[in-house]
Design an enzyme around this catalytic site. Sequence first.
Site, PDB file in Angstrom:
ATOM      1  N   HIS A   1      -6.292  -2.452  -0.882  1.00 31.45           N
ATOM      2  CA  HIS A   1      -5.860  -3.373  -0.306  1.00 31.45           C
ATOM      3  C   HIS A   1      -6.381  -4.488  -0.445  1.00 31.45           C
ATOM      4  O   HIS A   1      -8.109  -4.742  -0.402  1.00 31.45           O
ATOM      5  CB  HIS A   1      -5.811  -2.747   1.124  1.00 31.45           C
ATOM      6  CG  HIS A   1      -4.945  -3.916   2.046  1.00 31.45           C
ATOM      7  ND1 HIS A   1      -3.448  -4.589   1.902  1.00 31.45           N
ATOM      8  CD2 HIS A   1      -5.488  -5.595   2.355  1.00 31.45           C
ATOM      9  CE1 HIS A   1      -3.488  -5.083   2.723  1.00 31.45           C
ATOM     10  NE2 HIS A   1      -4.284  -5.564   2.891  1.00 31.45           N
TER      11      HIS A   1
ATOM     12  N   HIS B   1       3.526 -12.182  -9.339  1.00 33.17           N
ATOM     13  CA  HIS B   1       5.132 -11.827  -9.765  1.00 33.17           C
ATOM     14  C   HIS B   1       5.041 -11.991 -11.336  1.00 33.17           C
ATOM     15  O   HIS B   1       4.137 -13.486 -11.610  1.00 33.17           O
ATOM     16  CB  HIS B   1       6.185 -12.926  -9.174  1.00 33.17           C
ATOM     17  CG  HIS B   1       5.925 -12.486  -7.796  1.00 33.17           C
ATOM     18  ND1 HIS B   1       6.583 -12.262  -7.104  1.00 33.17           N
ATOM     19  CD2 HIS B   1       4.792 -13.240  -6.289  1.00 33.17           C
ATOM     20  CE1 HIS B   1       6.886 -12.522  -5.297  1.00 33.17           C
ATOM     21  NE2 HIS B   1       5.960 -12.542  -5.048  1.00 33.17           N
TER      22      HIS B   1
ATOM     23  N   HIS C   1      -0.318  -9.158   1.210  1.00 35.58           N
ATOM     24  CA  HIS C   1      -1.561  -7.803   0.014  1.00 35.58           C
ATOM     25  C   HIS C   1      -1.698  -8.315  -1.459  1.00 35.58           C
ATOM     26  O   HIS C   1      -0.538  -8.599  -1.616  1.00 35.58           O
ATOM     27  CB  HIS C   1      -0.365  -6.521  -0.349  1.00 35.58           C
ATOM     28  CG  HIS C   1      -1.135  -5.260  -1.212  1.00 35.58           C
ATOM     29  ND1 HIS C   1      -1.398  -4.534  -0.909  1.00 35.58           N
ATOM     30  CD2 HIS C   1      -1.851  -5.216  -2.479  1.00 35.58           C
ATOM     31  CE1 HIS C   1      -2.034  -3.027  -1.927  1.00 35.58           C
ATOM     32  NE2 HIS C   1      -1.836  -3.975  -2.406  1.00 35.58           N
TER      33      HIS C   1
ATOM     34  N   HIS D   1      -0.885  -9.956  -5.164  1.00 34.77           N
ATOM     35  CA  HIS D   1       0.367  -9.526  -5.915  1.00 34.77           C
ATOM     36  C   HIS D   1       0.746 -10.192  -6.547  1.00 34.77           C
ATOM     37  O   HIS D   1       0.372 -11.591  -6.312  1.00 34.77           O
ATOM     38  CB  HIS D   1       1.650  -8.780  -5.117  1.00 34.77           C
ATOM     39  CG  HIS D   1       2.239  -9.667  -4.272  1.00 34.77           C
ATOM     40  ND1 HIS D   1       2.315 -10.162  -3.003  1.00 34.77           N
ATOM     41  CD2 HIS D   1       3.291 -10.485  -4.744  1.00 34.77           C
ATOM     42  CE1 HIS D   1       2.375 -10.868  -2.741  1.00 34.77           C
ATOM     43  NE2 HIS D   1       4.062 -11.212  -3.591  1.00 34.77           N
TER      44      HIS D   1
ATOM     45  N   CYS E   1       0.842  -0.887  -0.178  1.00 40.43           N
ATOM     46  CA  CYS E   1      -0.003   0.071  -0.132  1.00 40.43           C
ATOM     47  C   CYS E   1       1.390   0.897  -0.583  1.00 40.43           C
ATOM     48  O   CYS E   1       0.497   1.705  -0.425  1.00 40.43           O
ATOM     49  CB  CYS E   1      -0.923  -0.011   1.042  1.00 40.43           C
ATOM     50  SG  CYS E   1      -2.168  -1.016   1.237  1.00 40.43           S
TER      51      CYS E   1
ATOM     52  N   ASN F   1       1.974 -15.997  -4.475  1.00 40.16           N
ATOM     53  CA  ASN F   1       1.403 -16.646  -3.937  1.00 40.16           C
ATOM     54  C   ASN F   1       0.434 -16.576  -2.910  1.00 40.16           C
ATOM     55  O   ASN F   1      -0.279 -15.593  -2.249  1.00 40.16           O
ATOM     56  CB  ASN F   1       2.988 -16.897  -2.606  1.00 40.16           C
ATOM     57  CG  ASN F   1       4.303 -16.806  -3.626  1.00 40.16           C
ATOM     58  OD1 ASN F   1       4.321 -18.193  -3.987  1.00 40.16           O
ATOM     59  ND2 ASN F   1       4.783 -16.298  -3.737  1.00 40.16           N
TER      60      ASN F   1
ATOM     61  N   ASP G   1      10.807  -5.948  -9.017  1.00 42.17           N
ATOM     62  CA  ASP G   1      11.617  -7.047  -7.509  1.00 42.17           C
ATOM     63  C   ASP G   1      12.419  -6.529  -7.309  1.00 42.17           C
ATOM     64  O   ASP G   1      13.487  -6.289  -8.264  1.00 42.17           O
ATOM     65  CB  ASP G   1      10.699  -8.225  -7.762  1.00 42.17           C
ATOM     66  CG  ASP G   1      10.793  -9.198  -6.707  1.00 42.17           C
ATOM     67  OD1 ASP G   1      11.623  -9.389  -5.805  1.00 42.17           O
ATOM     68  OD2 ASP G   1      10.058  -9.730  -5.720  1.00 42.17           O
TER      69      ASP G   1
ATOM     70  N   GLY H   1       3.993 -19.648   0.974  1.00 46.64           N
ATOM     71  CA  GLY H   1       5.982 -18.224   0.489  1.00 46.64           C
ATOM     72  C   GLY H   1       5.260 -17.084  -0.099  1.00 46.64           C
ATOM     73  O   GLY H   1       5.976 -16.011   0.017  1.00 46.64           O
TER      74      GLY H   1
END
Length: 112
Positions: free
Chosen positions: A46, A100, A96, A98, A7, A85, A30, A91
């Site tokens: 959120h 990858h 929040h 997300h 956030c 995840n 990342d 993991g």
Amino acid sequence: MSECLFCKIAAGEIPSNKVYEDDICYAFYDIDPKAPVHFLVIPKAHIASVSAVDEENCAVVGHIFQVISQLAKDLNLESYRVVSNIGEQAGQSVFHLHFHVLSGRDMTWPPG
């Protein structure tokens, strides 16, 4: 959420290497990449994880995947992996939602 790392990143309170931003989501590289190309896409609102997606916020996820598709084209990614995840055992370290996006190397299967 005032204590949520992502956030704060989306709000510009913590610096990041931005890939993309609109009113709904934010994408950034990342800080500990696991592939030559590794960025995250997060909703600005959120949402704790995929397990918190419901009828009221599911359009956000659809928008994020549209953004991922466009970014992959913009970055000339021929192939890539999208990972989310959910929960500590899987993991998830930032609670929040997300995604990858990883590319630039062979991905093994099964993962971890």
